[in-house]
Design a protein around this motif. Sequence first.
Motif, mmCIF file in Angstrom:
data_model
loop_
_atom_site.group_PDB
_atom_site.id
_atom_site.type_symbol
_atom_site.label_atom_id
_atom_site.label_comp_id
_atom_site.label_asym_id
_atom_site.label_seq_id
_atom_site.Cartn_x
_atom_site.Cartn_y
_atom_site.Cartn_z
ATOM 1 N N SER A 120 0.819 -1.214 0.000
ATOM 2 C CA SER A 120 0.000 0.000 0.000
ATOM 3 C C SER A 120 0.853 1.263 0.000
ATOM 4 O O SER A 120 0.501 2.266 -0.614
ATOM 5 C CB SER A 120 -0.910 0.008 1.232
ATOM 6 O OG SER A 120 -1.697 -1.160 1.274
ATOM 7 N N TYR A 121 1.993 1.198 0.703
ATOM 8 C CA TYR A 121 2.768 2.427 0.916
ATOM 9 C C TYR A 121 4.183 2.372 0.354
ATOM 10 O O TYR A 121 5.007 3.224 0.642
ATOM 11 C CB TYR A 121 2.838 2.757 2.414
ATOM 12 C CG TYR A 121 1.492 2.737 3.094
ATOM 13 C CD1 TYR A 121 0.389 3.371 2.526
ATOM 14 C CD2 TYR A 121 1.310 2.072 4.297
ATOM 15 C CE1 TYR A 121 -0.845 3.344 3.132
ATOM 16 C CE2 TYR A 121 0.072 2.037 4.924
ATOM 17 C CZ TYR A 121 -1.002 2.673 4.331
ATOM 18 O OH TYR A 121 -2.229 2.641 4.944
ATOM 19 N N GLY A 122 4.471 1.368 -0.446
ATOM 20 C CA GLY A 122 5.818 1.300 -1.000
ATOM 21 C C GLY A 122 6.014 0.069 -1.845
ATOM 22 O O GLY A 122 5.089 -0.717 -2.077
ATOM 23 N N ILE B 33 9.868 3.839 0.031
ATOM 24 C CA ILE B 33 8.622 4.427 0.531
ATOM 25 C C ILE B 33 8.576 5.896 0.127
ATOM 26 O O ILE B 33 9.497 6.665 0.440
ATOM 27 C CB ILE B 33 8.527 4.303 2.069
ATOM 28 C CG1 ILE B 33 8.564 2.826 2.486
ATOM 29 C CG2 ILE B 33 7.252 4.972 2.597
ATOM 30 C CD1 ILE B 33 8.888 2.608 3.942
ATOM 31 N N ASP B 34 7.525 6.284 -0.561
ATOM 32 C CA ASP B 34 7.339 7.675 -0.971
ATOM 33 C C ASP B 34 6.449 8.354 0.072
ATOM 34 O O ASP B 34 5.241 8.110 0.119
ATOM 35 C CB ASP B 34 6.700 7.739 -2.357
ATOM 36 C CG ASP B 34 6.699 9.148 -2.932
ATOM 37 O OD1 ASP B 34 6.833 10.111 -2.148
ATOM 38 O OD2 ASP B 34 6.563 9.278 -4.160
ATOM 39 N N LYS B 35 7.045 9.190 0.903
ATOM 40 C CA LYS B 35 6.311 9.813 2.014
ATOM 41 C C LYS B 35 5.209 10.755 1.526
ATOM 42 O O LYS B 35 4.239 11.007 2.245
ATOM 43 C CB LYS B 35 7.278 10.560 2.931
ATOM 44 C CG LYS B 35 8.248 9.628 3.655
ATOM 45 C CD LYS B 35 9.307 10.390 4.426
ATOM 46 C CE LYS B 35 8.746 11.069 5.656
ATOM 47 N NZ LYS B 35 9.834 11.659 6.486
ATOM 48 N N LYS C 120 3.107 10.091 -0.722
ATOM 49 C CA LYS C 120 1.936 9.309 -1.131
ATOM 50 C C LYS C 120 1.398 8.419 -0.009
ATOM 51 O O LYS C 120 0.601 7.521 -0.265
ATOM 52 C CB LYS C 120 2.295 8.447 -2.348
ATOM 53 C CG LYS C 120 2.702 9.260 -3.574
ATOM 54 C CD LYS C 120 3.080 8.345 -4.733
ATOM 55 C CE LYS C 120 3.504 9.139 -5.959
ATOM 56 N NZ LYS C 120 3.914 8.260 -7.076
ATOM 57 N N THR C 121 1.845 8.654 1.196
ATOM 58 C CA THR C 121 1.417 7.798 2.312
ATOM 59 C C THR C 121 0.621 8.597 3.338
ATOM 60 O O THR C 121 0.869 9.780 3.532
ATOM 61 C CB THR C 121 2.631 7.157 3.008
ATOM 62 O OG1 THR C 121 3.538 8.186 3.393
ATOM 63 C CG2 THR C 121 3.346 6.190 2.090
ATOM 64 N N PHE D 2 0.450 6.623 8.983
ATOM 65 C CA PHE D 2 1.553 5.710 8.685
ATOM 66 C C PHE D 2 2.895 6.394 8.944
ATOM 67 O O PHE D 2 3.810 5.792 9.526
ATOM 68 C CB PHE D 2 1.463 5.248 7.227
ATOM 69 C CG PHE D 2 2.639 4.436 6.773
ATOM 70 C CD1 PHE D 2 2.726 3.077 7.070
ATOM 71 C CD2 PHE D 2 3.671 5.024 6.048
ATOM 72 C CE1 PHE D 2 3.809 2.330 6.648
ATOM 73 C CE2 PHE D 2 4.758 4.278 5.619
ATOM 74 C CZ PHE D 2 4.826 2.933 5.929
ATOM 75 N N LEU D 3 3.016 7.649 8.518
ATOM 76 C CA LEU D 3 4.280 8.377 8.675
ATOM 77 C C LEU D 3 4.602 8.652 10.141
ATOM 78 O O LEU D 3 5.762 8.616 10.549
ATOM 79 C CB LEU D 3 4.224 9.702 7.905
ATOM 80 C CG LEU D 3 4.143 9.609 6.383
ATOM 81 C CD1 LEU D 3 4.043 11.000 5.783
ATOM 82 C CD2 LEU D 3 5.354 8.873 5.821
ATOM 83 N N LEU E 72 5.831 3.919 10.308
ATOM 84 C CA LEU E 72 7.162 3.994 9.706
ATOM 85 C C LEU E 72 8.254 4.180 10.760
ATOM 86 O O LEU E 72 9.270 3.470 10.716
ATOM 87 C CB LEU E 72 7.218 5.108 8.659
ATOM 88 C CG LEU E 72 8.549 5.264 7.916
ATOM 89 C CD1 LEU E 72 8.919 3.959 7.202
ATOM 90 C CD2 LEU E 72 8.483 6.417 6.915
#
Length: 295
Positions: free
Chosen positions: A22-24, A43-45, A47-48, A52-53, A57
């Motif tokens: 979902s996140y990477g 992981i593209d921060k 797009k998350t 989650f961040l 993470l």
Amino acid sequence: MDDAVVLGKKGYSLSKTLGEGSYGKVKSAYCDRLKRNVAIKIIDKRKTPQDFLERFLPREIEALKRLQHPSIIKTYEIFETSAGKVYIVMELGEKGDLLDYIKITGAMKEDIARIKFQQLASAIKHCHDSDFAHRDLKCENILLDVDLNIKLSDFGFSKSLSRDENGKTILSKTFCGSAAYAAPEVLQGIPCDPRASDIWSLGVILYTMVYALMPFDDSNVRNMISIQKQHRIPFPSSKNLTVECKDLIYRLLQPNVSQRMCIDEVLKHSWLHINASTGDLRVHFPRRQAHTACR
């Protein structure tokens, strides 16, 4: 700047995509410095989700930095770019995950399952002794190296245990993981010690190893919980497991949390100490003490 350029500057030659979540995504690459193939989680921060961040993470990164064990996937490097991408460079599980391995090879013989389960349980002991619970134990998150050794991975749902003013573990209230592997207390939303829930998941994994089947049908979760709480575990007659193996599975899949084994008890179980060549027990352990001593 794309991933290949960023990683190329650090000496990594990107290859194929191993998986996407979902996140990477996870890609394989060759590292010039290490002279070996590695896996890189990207992981593209941007797009998350914020949750989650802020929560998951940082927990994953903390776990990867702190947990060092032969049966836990090794982390070589973690870095972030100004563009908001996080790169986690890890050991590559050359032989894929345990679920795919079982699908290809079928149910394991007990002697093989014993070796792999011993490795997995020792990894979980390291996590629990380090005050970490994995919270997403499943066959897909167990990788195999070139020699088919267990490498526990994916600490995205892991949690560092905290304690109250009396030193008691603060119970977890969050549902994590896959329903088929989750303990009944987790599925019911009952606050619990996540280490005990890890033990249940170990039971599902061991059952899957020796039967190449899941112990419970998760297509109807409410019905599944009802069966689990009755401590009804199907042991197909198509495969003759030893009494010791069935006993360990039965104890791991104990619905009563207060009676469920802790990881030290798991590692002392007689099944893990059977001599493969003779079938005899190598070590005699005294009668187990009360389970409350492990909490």
